[in-house]
Design an enzyme around this catalytic site. Sequence first.
Site, PDB file in Angstrom:
ATOM      1  N   CYS B 120     150.112 -16.364 127.557  1.00  0.00           N
ATOM      2  CA  CYS B 120     151.350 -16.689 127.190  1.00  0.00           C
ATOM      3  C   CYS B 120     152.199 -16.961 128.661  1.00  0.00           C
ATOM      4  CB  CYS B 120     152.302 -15.308 126.647  1.00  0.00           C
ATOM      5  SG  CYS B 120     151.783 -15.420 125.015  1.00  0.00           S
ATOM      6  N   CYS B 201     152.731 -19.685 123.784  1.00  0.00           N
ATOM      7  CA  CYS B 201     153.792 -18.662 123.607  1.00  0.00           C
ATOM      8  C   CYS B 201     154.374 -18.213 124.663  1.00  0.00           C
ATOM      9  CB  CYS B 201     152.784 -17.529 123.041  1.00  0.00           C
ATOM     10  SG  CYS B 201     151.531 -17.038 124.142  1.00  0.00           S
TER      11      CYS B 201
END
Lengths: 321, 276
Positions: B120, B201
């Site tokens: 992420c 993400c």
Amino acid sequence: MMNSFFLSLLVGLLFSKDYVKPTEIDGKKKWKGEGTTPNLESIVIGRCYEYIRIVNPSVGEKNCTKIWEAFKKAFMNKDPCNILPSDYELFINLSLHTIPPNKSLFWENNHLLVTSYSDRTRRYMPLCDTLIGSFGDFLNWCGQANDTGFNYDSCPTTEECENNAVETFWKIASITYAKQSSGAIYVMLNGSAIGGAYPVKGFFADYEVPNFQKDRISQIEIWVMDDIGGPDLDSCGRGSVQILEERLKTMGYDITCIDNYKSVLLLKCLDYLNHPDCSIVSSAPSTQKGLVSSDRDGSWSRLIYTIFVVFVFEICFNLQN
Amino acid sequence: MPFQTRSSRTRQSTVLLVGIMVLILTIVAVMAAVLLANGTKETSMQLLQWKGRGTTKNLQEVILGRCYNYITTVNPELRDKDCQKIWETMQKAFIYKNPCNITTEDYQPLLDLASHTIPCNKSLFWSKTNDLVHRYTKTNHNFLTLEDTLLGYIADGVSWCGNPFSPGINYESCPKWSECESNPSSVYWKMASKMFAEGACGVVQVMLNGSIDAGAFRSNSIFGSVEIFNLDPDKVSTVQIWLMQNIGGPPRPVQLLQCASDPDHADCTLCPNSVQ
């Protein structure tokens, strides 16, 4: 009878050592260094074709499989502590290509920085950006006596024996690279390195400087780069750098030395944005847009900017859906 | 004299026969020559002609080498990937096919083999800033572009396309996007971009070029037409846009990289109290 039994046992024990796998004795690895890089052949041949087809097509047509075979011949089936530069001769001859003038970049103690800065021949062509260098860069290999395979378990370190396959490779590669260099020569040293920016015993000192071709070199420029926030142990005119400058001047070269050469410093600063050594003063008024954060205003402006952008983005997202 | 008439008639017949045979042979020879000429023309016509550059020579060795290099040195977490199989599924997707008829299904087996997760807050998208963005990610390992993932790494800067007839791969030319959209390269990058966007993400970054006339954000670029729509709003918390100008513009980290190429520009001066 007992005597003969013990005798045969003794003889058996003496001979059994020959049947022990040469790579492991008593479960321990034979050498202290890392073994051969897995999938070495695919990596090396892939790099070779990548170099001649994509990175530097000006080198022309080369037979990468033949070069790989010549490379292997240098050290396969030999005592891994007795590899000589002449063993790589055929390999060198097959993979040789010209190095453009003013593009040679020598270095000590800053491998990754040099790789980033040279940018695959775009700015400079250090040894690792030549066809020869691409065969060995970041890879490891060794063979073994009486065996035609690579040793994937372990390989001798330089401390264990100096004439190992990798060490000898870089020796001959460095010698060849220095002989081919011409025009303005650049040298990048690490001013924060323990032991001095210019190691008086190293590849540069022992194999490259002695092989400079005086009649083809116009000048030598040295850059002494300190680690960001690191100690300034050596710099131009001091310590080991002075030794190098004297040596090159005695050899008759035109020398320049620059501390923390700006272009390279800017690249180093990419990872140290907020460090005092890396502030950039923006003179143009158009950059003061208010939405853009300067170092001082830091997090607040950036947060507002981000929120603004996200807000705009959300609107766009919703409009599209 | 009947005998004399017969022999002269026989001689005449022989001459006639020979003459006809020679004629036939000549016709056959000429026909054969014409057919052969036509034949070669036909074989060369079996290689379709396009306007873009052909398949990179030694494609197999390059792709394999890059794959092994990636899983061994760049991202050793992926060391169990089967590079040989990855190459084979990639090749199967386009070999012996008409290069204007490639679909995402053709690449699905490759996608299944070569996709991997991205941490992420690391995804960096780009549009019209190819050179700059990749120089940035090569030196700052906090961000990854598509070309820093396995699928992107093996195919970056390389071209490929098939040919319906032997040898199955066209090394002379490949279709440009303007000739047909469903060509092997374009479909590959579209599919890989979609996968990259879907997997993003946390905080997501995008580098746009604010100095081009057509505008920094183009809805028909891959970013504008594919990646944007595949970002998952449930996974992506923030999108940060870096609008890059030619030197003289805002966001600093990448400006540094521009300055590395032009250190004497007015905007690249360092503070007097910094190291010099």
